[in-house]
Design a protein around this motif. Structure first.
Motif, PDB file in Angstrom:
ATOM      1  N   ALA A   1       0.833  -1.209   0.000  1.00 27.76           N
ATOM      2  CA  ALA A   1       0.000   0.000   0.000  1.00 27.76           C
ATOM      3  C   ALA A   1       0.862   1.250   0.000  1.00 27.76           C
ATOM      4  CB  ALA A   1      -0.930  -0.005   1.211  1.00 27.76           C
ATOM      5  N   VAL A   2       1.936   1.233   0.794  1.00 22.75           N
ATOM      6  CA  VAL A   2       2.820   2.395   0.897  1.00 22.75           C
ATOM      7  C   VAL A   2       3.544   2.633  -0.428  1.00 22.75           C
ATOM      8  CG1 VAL A   2       4.853   3.340   2.045  1.00 22.75           C
ATOM      9  CG2 VAL A   2       3.119   2.127   3.381  1.00 22.75           C
ATOM     10  N   GLN A   3       4.050   1.572  -1.035  1.00 16.43           N
ATOM     11  CA  GLN A   3       4.890   1.736  -2.212  1.00 16.43           C
ATOM     12  C   GLN A   3       4.091   1.927  -3.496  1.00 16.43           C
ATOM     13  OE1 GLN A   3       7.960  -1.243  -2.488  1.00 16.43           O
ATOM     14  NE2 GLN A   3       8.732  -0.840  -0.430  1.00 16.43           N
ATOM     15  N   LEU A   4       2.978   1.230  -3.619  1.00 10.99           N
ATOM     16  CA  LEU A   4       2.188   1.357  -4.840  1.00 10.99           C
ATOM     17  C   LEU A   4       1.339   2.620  -4.833  1.00 10.99           C
ATOM     18  CD1 LEU A   4       0.995  -2.332  -5.428  1.00 10.99           C
ATOM     19  CD2 LEU A   4       2.935  -1.139  -6.459  1.00 10.99           C
ATOM     20  N   GLY A   5       0.778   2.955  -3.665  1.00  6.20           N
ATOM     21  CA  GLY A   5      -0.068   4.140  -3.576  1.00  6.20           C
ATOM     22  C   GLY A   5      -1.210   4.118  -4.576  1.00  6.20           C
ATOM     23  N   SER A   6      -1.785   2.941  -4.773  1.00  2.00           N
ATOM     24  CA  SER A   6      -2.842   2.764  -5.765  1.00  2.00           C
ATOM     25  C   SER A   6      -3.894   1.819  -5.203  1.00  2.00           C
ATOM     26  CB  SER A   6      -2.253   2.167  -7.046  1.00  2.00           C
ATOM     27  OG  SER A   6      -1.787   0.842  -6.805  1.00  2.00           O
ATOM     28  N   PRO A   7      -5.058   1.687  -5.872  1.00  3.23           N
ATOM     29  CA  PRO A   7      -6.077   0.741  -5.390  1.00  3.23           C
ATOM     30  C   PRO A   7      -5.548  -0.670  -5.197  1.00  3.23           C
ATOM     31  CG  PRO A   7      -7.044   2.192  -7.029  1.00  3.23           C
ATOM     32  CD  PRO A   7      -5.565   2.507  -7.003  1.00  3.23           C
ATOM     33  N   ALA A   8      -4.631  -1.119  -6.062  1.00  3.96           N
ATOM     34  CA  ALA A   8      -4.073  -2.466  -5.916  1.00  3.96           C
ATOM     35  C   ALA A   8      -3.360  -2.604  -4.582  1.00  3.96           C
ATOM     36  CB  ALA A   8      -3.117  -2.769  -7.067  1.00  3.96           C
ATOM     37  N   GLY A   9      -2.577  -1.596  -4.215  1.00  2.00           N
ATOM     38  CA  GLY A   9      -1.868  -1.640  -2.944  1.00  2.00           C
ATOM     39  C   GLY A   9      -2.792  -1.539  -1.753  1.00  2.00           C
ATOM     40  N   TYR A  10      -3.803  -0.682  -1.847  1.00  2.00           N
ATOM     41  CA  TYR A  10      -4.728  -0.506  -0.737  1.00  2.00           C
ATOM     42  C   TYR A  10      -5.567  -1.762  -0.496  1.00  2.00           C
ATOM     43  CZ  TYR A  10      -3.504   4.373  -1.589  1.00  2.00           C
ATOM     44  OH  TYR A  10      -2.812   5.546  -1.785  1.00  2.00           O
ATOM     45  N   LEU A  11      -5.994  -2.400  -1.589  1.00  2.00           N
ATOM     46  CA  LEU A  11      -6.764  -3.638  -1.447  1.00  2.00           C
ATOM     47  C   LEU A  11      -5.895  -4.754  -0.877  1.00  2.00           C
ATOM     48  CD1 LEU A  11      -8.834  -3.625  -4.773  1.00  2.00           C
ATOM     49  CD2 LEU A  11      -9.690  -3.211  -2.465  1.00  2.00           C
ATOM     50  N   THR A  12      -4.644  -4.802  -1.321  1.00  7.17           N
ATOM     51  CA  THR A  12      -3.710  -5.801  -0.793  1.00  7.17           C
ATOM     52  C   THR A  12      -3.521  -5.615   0.708  1.00  7.17           C
ATOM     53  OG1 THR A  12      -2.524  -6.007  -2.892  1.00  7.17           O
ATOM     54  CG2 THR A  12      -1.334  -6.638  -0.908  1.00  7.17           C
ATOM     55  N   ALA A  13      -3.306  -4.367   1.134  1.00  8.14           N
ATOM     56  CA  ALA A  13      -3.134  -4.082   2.560  1.00  8.14           C
ATOM     57  C   ALA A  13      -4.395  -4.418   3.351  1.00  8.14           C
ATOM     58  CB  ALA A  13      -2.762  -2.613   2.760  1.00  8.14           C
ATOM     59  N   ALA A  14      -5.550  -4.059   2.796  1.00  7.40           N
ATOM     60  CA  ALA A  14      -6.811  -4.368   3.479  1.00  7.40           C
ATOM     61  C   ALA A  14      -6.981  -5.864   3.647  1.00  7.40           C
ATOM     62  CB  ALA A  14      -7.986  -3.779   2.706  1.00  7.40           C
ATOM     63  N   GLY A  15      -6.613  -6.634   2.613  1.00  7.09           N
ATOM     64  CA  GLY A  15      -6.695  -8.087   2.706  1.00  7.09           C
ATOM     65  C   GLY A  15      -5.770  -8.651   3.758  1.00  7.09           C
ATOM     66  N   GLY A  16      -4.538  -8.147   3.797  1.00  5.53           N
ATOM     67  CA  GLY A  16      -3.581  -8.624   4.791  1.00  5.53           C
ATOM     68  C   GLY A  16      -4.019  -8.324   6.210  1.00  5.53           C
ATOM     69  N   ILE A  17      -4.552  -7.129   6.432  1.00  2.58           N
ATOM     70  CA  ILE A  17      -4.995  -6.748   7.774  1.00  2.58           C
ATOM     71  C   ILE A  17      -6.231  -7.540   8.186  1.00  2.58           C
ATOM     72  CG2 ILE A  17      -5.946  -4.850   9.139  1.00  2.58           C
ATOM     73  CD1 ILE A  17      -4.064  -2.983   7.544  1.00  2.58           C
ATOM     74  N   CYS A  18      -7.152  -7.747   7.260  1.00  2.00           N
ATOM     75  CA  CYS A  18      -8.329  -8.572   7.556  1.00  2.00           C
ATOM     76  C   CYS A  18      -7.916  -9.988   7.949  1.00  2.00           C
ATOM     77  CB  CYS A  18      -9.273  -8.618   6.349  1.00  2.00           C
ATOM     78  SG  CYS A  18     -10.264  -7.129   6.105  1.00  2.00           S
ATOM     79  N   PHE A  19      -6.928 -10.536   7.232  1.00  2.00           N
ATOM     80  CA  PHE A  19      -6.425 -11.871   7.550  1.00  2.00           C
ATOM     81  C   PHE A  19      -5.829 -11.887   8.955  1.00  2.00           C
ATOM     82  CE2 PHE A  19      -5.569 -15.308   4.245  1.00  2.00           C
ATOM     83  CZ  PHE A  19      -5.757 -16.339   5.152  1.00  2.00           C
ATOM     84  N   TYR A  20      -5.043 -10.865   9.255  1.00  2.00           N
ATOM     85  CA  TYR A  20      -4.382 -10.778  10.555  1.00  2.00           C
ATOM     86  C   TYR A  20      -5.407 -10.725  11.690  1.00  2.00           C
ATOM     87  CZ  TYR A  20      -1.411  -8.922  14.281  1.00  2.00           C
ATOM     88  OH  TYR A  20      -0.746  -8.733  15.471  1.00  2.00           O
ATOM     89  N   ILE A  21      -6.415  -9.889  11.541  1.00  2.00           N
ATOM     90  CA  ILE A  21      -7.435  -9.751  12.594  1.00  2.00           C
ATOM     91  C   ILE A  21      -8.249 -11.032  12.734  1.00  2.00           C
ATOM     92  CG2 ILE A  21      -9.475  -8.478  13.352  1.00  2.00           C
ATOM     93  CD1 ILE A  21      -8.345  -6.032  11.897  1.00  2.00           C
ATOM     94  N   SER A  22      -8.644 -11.625  11.603  1.00  2.00           N
ATOM     95  CA  SER A  22      -9.480 -12.828  11.664  1.00  2.00           C
ATOM     96  C   SER A  22      -8.737 -13.977  12.344  1.00  2.00           C
ATOM     97  CB  SER A  22      -9.924 -13.250  10.256  1.00  2.00           C
ATOM     98  OG  SER A  22      -8.845 -13.718   9.476  1.00  2.00           O
ATOM     99  N   ASP A  23      -7.452 -14.137  12.051  1.00  2.00           N
ATOM    100  CA  ASP A  23      -6.689 -15.220  12.677  1.00  2.00           C
ATOM    101  C   ASP A  23      -6.474 -14.977  14.165  1.00  2.00           C
ATOM    102  OD1 ASP A  23      -6.584 -16.694  10.419  1.00  2.00           O
ATOM    103  OD2 ASP A  23      -4.428 -16.558  10.100  1.00  2.00           O
ATOM    104  N   ASN A  24      -6.357 -13.719  14.556  1.00  2.00           N
ATOM    105  CA  ASN A  24      -6.246 -13.424  15.983  1.00  2.00           C
ATOM    106  C   ASN A  24      -7.560 -13.691  16.711  1.00  2.00           C
ATOM    107  OD1 ASN A  24      -3.588 -12.108  17.100  1.00  2.00           O
ATOM    108  ND2 ASN A  24      -3.792 -11.437  14.984  1.00  2.00           N
ATOM    109  N   ILE A  25      -8.667 -13.446  16.039  1.00  2.00           N
ATOM    110  CA  ILE A  25      -9.967 -13.791  16.626  1.00  2.00           C
ATOM    111  C   ILE A  25     -10.088 -15.303  16.761  1.00  2.00           C
ATOM    112  CG2 ILE A  25     -12.472 -13.786  16.250  1.00  2.00           C
ATOM    113  CD1 ILE A  25     -12.168 -11.063  14.926  1.00  2.00           C
ATOM    114  N   LEU A  26      -9.632 -16.033  15.727  1.00  3.20           N
ATOM    115  CA  LEU A  26      -9.657 -17.495  15.800  1.00  3.20           C
ATOM    116  C   LEU A  26      -8.802 -17.982  16.966  1.00  3.20           C
ATOM    117  CD1 LEU A  26     -10.366 -20.278  14.669  1.00  3.20           C
ATOM    118  CD2 LEU A  26      -8.412 -20.064  13.110  1.00  3.20           C
ATOM    119  N   GLY A  27      -7.622 -17.398  17.122  1.00  2.59           N
ATOM    120  CA  GLY A  27      -6.765 -17.781  18.240  1.00  2.59           C
ATOM    121  C   GLY A  27      -7.427 -17.509  19.578  1.00  2.59           C
TER     122      GLY A  27
END
Length: 220
Positions: free
Chosen positions: A160-186
């Motif tokens: 997200a930082v380097q691309l500064g485009s929708p592709a980067g923002y969606l990638t970051a959103a996906g990574g953060i969603c994954f991180y939060i969901s797995d912590n909820i599972l834990g």
């Protein structure tokens, strides 16, 4: 973005939500057949990744194949978690390896990537560390998975930082969603809670994560 791509992304989003909701409503019945719908929900992002890989330009070919492999491993892990939990964890871990490999083709490693990784990783240890099993292979597996999840999420934020485009923002959103969901599972596993609210939030974030990671490629 042309109309065909927009309709494809919209259809995949709707079907992911529909299959995921069907699984959520029926998973209390403890019937293995309902796992089909759990897998089908993740199969929609897999389809997106597959269709993109078919027509990807040479510069994005490796990226697209790694995202496809990662999404497929997530779909596999969906089922394995319910049948052989640790094998599901391994499958998810391999999926994160594929996502990390993909993002290494998309971004350049920077010092702040390490800082974000350490933030994510140390936060997981702070939240769940006291619940870790005694030293042994299970503890190593759990810490290793936390490291892979944190690294994938850190690389996604870097995109997200380097691309500064929708592709980067969606990638970051996906990574953060994954991180939060797995912590909820834990949290659910370690505290042995069966809250339907937490389950609903977990699944929503997880399916959103895989979808966003796959959909991001269409904005490159």
């Amino acid at each position: 973005m042309n109309l065909q791509k927009f309709l494809l992304l919209a259809a995949a989003a709707v079907l992911t939500a529909a299959f995921g909701q069907h699984y959520f409503r029926n998973n209390t019945k403890k019937e293995k057949q309902v796992l089909v719908f759990k897998a089908l929900a993740t199969a929609m992002p897999v389809m997106l990744a597959f269709l993109y890989a078919l027509t990807a330009q040479e510069v994005h070919r490796t990226l697209s194949l790694m995202i496809l492999a990662g999404a497929f491993l997530c779909m596999t892990a969906d089922v394995l978690l319910e049948l052989y939990f640790l094998s599901g964890v391994v499958s998810f871990g391999l999926g994160h390896v594929c996502f990390i490999a993909a993002y290494m083709h998309l971004t350049q490693f920077r010092g702040y990537t390490v800082l974000v990784f350490l933030l994510f990783f140390l936060l997981m240890l702070l939240l769940h560390g006291k619940f870790l099993p005694q030293p042994g292979w299970q503890m190593i597996l759990m810490i290793g998975y936390a490291a892979l999840l944190s690294a994938m999420s850190a690389m996604a934020v870097t995109a997200a930082v380097q691309l500064g485009s929708p592709a980067g923002y969606l990638t970051a959103a996906g990574g953060i969603c994954f991180y939060i969901s797995d912590n909820i599972l834990g949290f659910r596993l370690l505290h042995e809670t069966k809250s339907r609210v937490l389950s609903g939030v977990l699944l929503t974030l997880y399916y959103s994560a895989v979808y966003l990671i796959a959909a991001a490629m269409y904005f490159l």
